[in-house]
Design a protein around this motif. Structure first.
Motif, PDB file in Angstrom:
ATOM      1  N   ILE A   1      -7.891   9.739  16.839  1.00 53.23           N
ATOM      2  CA  ILE A   1      -7.709   8.549  17.664  1.00 53.23           C
ATOM      3  C   ILE A   1      -7.655   7.321  16.766  1.00 53.23           C
ATOM      4  O   ILE A   1      -8.582   7.065  15.994  1.00 53.23           O
ATOM      5  N   THR A   2      -6.580   6.558  16.851  1.00 52.87           N
ATOM      6  CA  THR A   2      -6.398   5.354  16.052  1.00 52.87           C
ATOM      7  C   THR A   2      -6.877   4.139  16.832  1.00 52.87           C
ATOM      8  O   THR A   2      -6.467   3.923  17.975  1.00 52.87           O
ATOM      9  N   ALA A   3      -7.750   3.347  16.226  1.00 52.70           N
ATOM     10  CA  ALA A   3      -8.235   2.122  16.862  1.00 52.70           C
ATOM     11  C   ALA A   3      -7.218   1.008  16.667  1.00 52.70           C
ATOM     12  O   ALA A   3      -6.751   0.763  15.551  1.00 52.70           O
ATOM     13  N   ILE A   4      -6.863   0.331  17.752  1.00 56.37           N
ATOM     14  CA  ILE A   4      -5.932  -0.798  17.719  1.00 56.37           C
ATOM     15  C   ILE A   4      -6.718  -2.055  18.064  1.00 56.37           C
ATOM     16  O   ILE A   4      -7.237  -2.189  19.171  1.00 56.37           O
ATOM     17  N   ARG A   5      -6.789  -2.966  17.117  1.00 52.83           N
ATOM     18  CA  ARG A   5      -7.521  -4.209  17.328  1.00 52.83           C
ATOM     19  C   ARG A   5      -6.614  -5.250  17.973  1.00 52.83           C
ATOM     20  O   ARG A   5      -5.485  -5.467  17.538  1.00 52.83           O
ATOM     21  N   THR A   6      -7.100  -5.877  19.029  1.00 55.17           N
ATOM     22  CA  THR A   6      -6.310  -6.901  19.710  1.00 55.17           C
ATOM     23  C   THR A   6      -6.309  -8.189  18.891  1.00 55.17           C
ATOM     24  O   THR A   6      -7.231  -8.439  18.113  1.00 55.17           O
ATOM     25  N   PRO A   7      -5.307  -9.037  19.052  1.00 56.96           N
ATOM     26  CA  PRO A   7      -5.274 -10.314  18.330  1.00 56.96           C
ATOM     27  C   PRO A   7      -6.427 -11.216  18.772  1.00 56.96           C
ATOM     28  O   PRO A   7      -6.961 -11.064  19.870  1.00 56.96           O
TER      29      PRO A   7
ATOM     30  N   GLN B   1      -5.842 -10.687  27.260  1.00 54.67           N
ATOM     31  CA  GLN B   1      -4.800  -9.999  28.023  1.00 54.67           C
ATOM     32  C   GLN B   1      -4.309  -8.746  27.305  1.00 54.67           C
ATOM     33  O   GLN B   1      -3.753  -7.849  27.942  1.00 54.67           O
ATOM     34  N   ALA B   2      -4.510  -8.684  25.991  1.00 58.43           N
ATOM     35  CA  ALA B   2      -4.100  -7.492  25.241  1.00 58.43           C
ATOM     36  C   ALA B   2      -5.002  -6.298  25.545  1.00 58.43           C
ATOM     37  O   ALA B   2      -4.634  -5.162  25.263  1.00 58.43           O
TER      38      ALA B   2
ATOM     39  N   ASP C   1     -11.403  -5.014  20.876  1.00 56.14           N
ATOM     40  CA  ASP C   1     -11.255  -6.376  20.379  1.00 56.14           C
ATOM     41  C   ASP C   1     -11.848  -6.488  18.978  1.00 56.14           C
ATOM     42  O   ASP C   1     -12.205  -5.480  18.359  1.00 56.14           O
ATOM     43  N   GLY C   2     -11.959  -7.703  18.474  1.00 57.22           N
ATOM     44  CA  GLY C   2     -12.422  -7.907  17.110  1.00 57.22           C
ATOM     45  C   GLY C   2     -13.907  -8.168  16.986  1.00 57.22           C
ATOM     46  O   GLY C   2     -14.347  -8.741  15.974  1.00 57.22           O
ATOM     47  N   ALA C   3     -14.705  -7.790  17.978  1.00 50.21           N
ATOM     48  CA  ALA C   3     -16.155  -8.001  17.913  1.00 50.21           C
ATOM     49  C   ALA C   3     -16.742  -7.301  16.696  1.00 50.21           C
ATOM     50  O   ALA C   3     -16.292  -6.220  16.284  1.00 50.21           O
ATOM     51  N   GLY C   4     -17.774  -7.923  16.125  1.00 57.04           N
ATOM     52  CA  GLY C   4     -18.368  -7.389  14.899  1.00 57.04           C
ATOM     53  C   GLY C   4     -19.012  -6.033  15.059  1.00 57.04           C
ATOM     54  O   GLY C   4     -19.216  -5.322  14.061  1.00 57.04           O
ATOM     55  N   GLN C   5     -19.329  -5.625  16.293  1.00 55.67           N
ATOM     56  CA  GLN C   5     -19.935  -4.310  16.502  1.00 55.67           C
ATOM     57  C   GLN C   5     -18.953  -3.175  16.247  1.00 55.67           C
ATOM     58  O   GLN C   5     -19.366  -2.050  15.973  1.00 55.67           O
TER      59      GLN C   5
END
Length: 212
Positions: free
Chosen positions: A116-122, A127-128, A98-102
């Motif tokens: 490994i590519t990081a995919i950030r959820t909206p 649910q993503a 997710d988009g958490a600042g950590q």
């Protein structure tokens, strides 16, 4: 824009060239991991953050670390430890977060170094990251909610015992009632066959197997 497309008789979903999010997850499940924090409050109202990673295809879960202060540098080091544990021959290409600042750029960069590519959820779309969210619910329901946590040492011991149960013994409907670490067909216990019970997680979890 949606109203304009509908007025013109054009369905924006039908005309998309790429797969939907669920189709992407299904087709790439063996190459996808998901990560998130599970927040745990102890009896003294001190909060601990447990960072975990779940493999989408196998449901196998890894504990990446526990901390009362999940800074970006701590999370980055946890990513380094995880990639070292996975080794060079891992099959993973994506990790959902997710988009958490950590989850900083350095966190993504460490994973990118292992392919490994990081995919950030909206934003506001849990649910993503459904696999990670479901794992947190399972962990809370089966272990954390009925347990009084006193300190980080106790929490770590409980989590490690629970992960051993979850990965090696707990059946999953999505895996046809198999555990993530099962590599062979599971032989059901026959009628009248002696059964041995083993407890873990301070007696909260029962495991059963053939006594013979």
């Amino acid at each position: 824009m949606w109203k304009v497309l509908r007025a013109a008789g054009i369905d924006p979903i039908r005309d998309r060239s790429g797969p939907s999010w669920s189709e992407f997850i299904h087709s790439q499940s063996k190459a996808i991991m998901a990560t998130d924090f599970a927040c745990v409050d102890n009896a003294l109202l001190r909060r601990f953050h447990a960072l975990f990673v779940i493999e989408v295809a196998t449901r196998r879960v890894h504990l990446a670390g526990i901390t009362p202060n999940p800074t970006g540098s701590w999370t980055t080091q946890a990513a380094r430890n995880l990639t070292m544990r996975l080794g060079d021959r891992h099959p993973f290409r994506f990790v959902i977060r997710d988009g958490a600042g950590q989850f900083t750029r350095s966190f993504d960069a460490v994973l990118a170094g292992s392919g490994i590519t990081a995919i950030r959820t909206p934003p506001r779309s849990p649910q993503a990251n459904a696999f990670a969210e479901r794992w947190v619910r399972t962990l809370s329901h089966e272990l954390l909610d009925p347990t009084i946590i006193w300190n980080e040492r106790q929490l770590r011991q409980l989590l490690e015992e629970y992960l051993e149960h979850y990965n090696s013994h707990r059946p999953h409907r999505g895996l046809h009632q198999r555990a993530p670490n099962d590599t062979a067909d599971v032989t059901p216990i026959g009628t009248g066959q002696p059964i041995k019970r083993h407890t873990s997680c301070a007696g909260l979890i029962n495991e059963y197997q053939s006594a013979a």
